[in-house]
Design a protein around this motif. Structure first.
Motif, PDB file in Angstrom:
ATOM      1  N   GLN A 135      23.651 -19.500   4.355  1.00  0.00           N
ATOM      2  CA  GLN A 135      25.362 -19.631   4.680  1.00  0.00           C
ATOM      3  C   GLN A 135      26.067 -18.491   4.929  1.00  0.00           C
ATOM      4  OE1 GLN A 135      26.912 -22.268   1.857  1.00  0.00           O
ATOM      5  NE2 GLN A 135      28.972 -22.252   2.651  1.00  0.00           N
ATOM      6  N   GLU A 136      25.598 -17.384   4.106  1.00  0.00           N
ATOM      7  CA  GLU A 136      26.423 -16.250   4.406  1.00  0.00           C
ATOM      8  C   GLU A 136      26.000 -15.730   5.998  1.00  0.00           C
ATOM      9  OE1 GLU A 136      26.251 -11.351   2.947  1.00  0.00           O
ATOM     10  OE2 GLU A 136      25.068 -12.939   1.701  1.00  0.00           O
ATOM     11  N   ASP A 167      27.732 -17.769   8.706  1.00  0.00           N
ATOM     12  CA  ASP A 167      29.165 -17.334   8.597  1.00  0.00           C
ATOM     13  C   ASP A 167      29.453 -16.095   9.512  1.00  0.00           C
ATOM     14  OD1 ASP A 167      29.910 -19.732   7.388  1.00  0.00           O
ATOM     15  OD2 ASP A 167      29.985 -18.473   5.536  1.00  0.00           O
ATOM     16  N   ASP A 216      31.223 -16.012  13.231  1.00  0.00           N
ATOM     17  CA  ASP A 216      32.282 -15.031  13.590  1.00  0.00           C
ATOM     18  C   ASP A 216      32.017 -14.268  14.783  1.00  0.00           C
ATOM     19  OD1 ASP A 216      33.792 -16.447  11.591  1.00  0.00           O
ATOM     20  OD2 ASP A 216      33.294 -14.777  10.144  1.00  0.00           O
TER      21      ASP A 216
END
Length: 388
Positions: free
Chosen positions: A294-295, A298, A302
């Motif tokens: 998940q990190e 993200d 971005d």
């Protein structure tokens, strides 16, 4: 006179992902963001159990359907994780990975010329397996609904079908888009599938890698007509162990086992012992993988948005399906090849997953790699785009 080759094989299109990956071998120093290979080592309890099995000479033939102890562990796992309640281990088959399981299901369910609904874009191996089973692909263009399958799209596909439609293959979280579904969306789809009297092949291999909300299995919502496909490759970083599972009503599992058993006499017994340990691991013991993915998701999302890509919002798996910036006039296949040649980054063109023109503007990026690799790849991608 030489006898002809089976036309189903002669006319089979090579896997587009593997074909593209092979074409990249001409380039050196590439950062690969292509395959869905977990960026973690297999957990220690699994390795320890596998080593112990080898030391105990667990290297002989086993049960083709899966050792009873393994199926018991898988049964408990499905009940704990997804509240799937099956009466006995006879409702499960352990397979040589998900791909073999899908092939066995297709050969069992489909007669020559039967149609199979496949939400598009989709994992490319589905199409090859369907061709070998003599089935007819009926792709549903989910780009019209933000890459989600809807009852309306299913209704349209059924109304326009020119062949008998036997089943739908439903993969979520999805490869390549990462989209998934909440409970109300799944209930609506389940009602639609039931109304059209379809078997549902629910490929939930990425279920454990769900980032927003809880994964709900169609096997719970539509138990009498759903064949659940799952496994350990992605959730437990065990791609090389080649172990998947099929679960469903006993009467259809019994028939699928005939096909599976004709091609897989036995899975390696020491691999099965390692898989028992995997199924017995707690969710907490595996959280580090999901949290890291998940990190990475993200971070990569971005960075891509800052570079002008439009993204399908991924809720699971470890892929981003990204629309090329308007400044890029090439289609995705040409872009991916040029990026590899001149930018040193490998991505998969969207056309490897789709039969529709919309995919020509998309590429798939896997963020399963470690953060250092992702940062290196994105730095190269940025430099490449700055030169355009």
């Amino acid at each position: 006179m030489t006898q002809p080759i089976n036309p189903l094989v002669q006319n089979l299109e090579p896997d587009r992902i593997l074909t593209f990956q092979k074409s990249l071998s001409q380039f050196s120093d590439l950062v690969y963001l292509t395959f869905g290979e977990p960026g973690f080592a297999t957990p220690e309890p699994v390795k320890a159990a596998t080593k112990a099995a080898i030391d105990a000479d667990r290297s002989h033939y086993g049960n083709s359907q899966g050792e009873p102890a393994l199926r018991e562990a898988a049964l408990a796992y499905l009940a704990d994780r997804y509240q799937l309640s099956y009466p006995s281990i006879d409702n499960l088959i352990m397979t040589a990975g998900v791909t073999e399981g899908i092939q066995a299901i297709f050969k069992t369910l489909l007669q020559e010329g039967d149609g199979l609904l496949i939400p598009d874009p989709a994992y490319g191996s589905y199409f090859a397996a369907l061709s070998l089973a003599g089935g007819v692909v009926l792709p549903i263009n989910t780009a019209k609904a933000n890459f989600k399958l809807t009852p309306e799209l299913v209704d349209e596909a059924m109304a326009s079908a020119k062949v008998p439609v036997r089943a739908v293959l439903f993969n979520y979280p999805n490869n390549p888009t990462g989209v998934s579904y909440d409970l109300e969306e799944l209930k609506a789809l389940a009602a639609c599938f039931e109304r059209h009297d379809l078997w549902v092949i629910s490929d939930e291999i990425y279920a454990e890698l769900t980032y927003q909300g809880q994964h709900h299995s169609l096997g719970k919502l539509l138990p009498e007509r759903t064949i659940v496909v799952n496994g350990l490759s992605k959730s437990h970083a065990m791609t090389g162990y080649r172990l998947g599972l099929i679960a469903g009503p006993s009467e259809i599992i019994q028939e699928i086992q005939k096909v599976h058993g004709s091609s897989v006499f036995s899975l390696p017994t020491f691999v099965q012992d390692g898989a028992v340990a995997a199924f017995q691991m707690s969710r907490d013991d595996l959280d580090y993988m999901r949290e890291s993915y998940q990190e990475r998701r993200d971070y990569v999302a971005d960075e891509l948005r800052a570079l002008g890509f439009e993204l399908v919002a991924p809720k699971g798996a470890f892929y981003l399906f990204a629309k090329l910036p308007d400044s890029i006039q090439m289609d995705s296949a040409d872009f991916a090849m040029d990026l590899a040649k001149n930018g040193g980054v490998a991505l998969i063109p969207g056309t490897a997953f789709s039969m529709f023109d919309e995919a020509k503007r998309y590429v798939r990026l896997s963020y399963a790699a470690d953060m250092a690799t992702l940062k290196a790849g994105l730095a190269r991608l940025k430099a490449y785009l700055n030169d355009k």
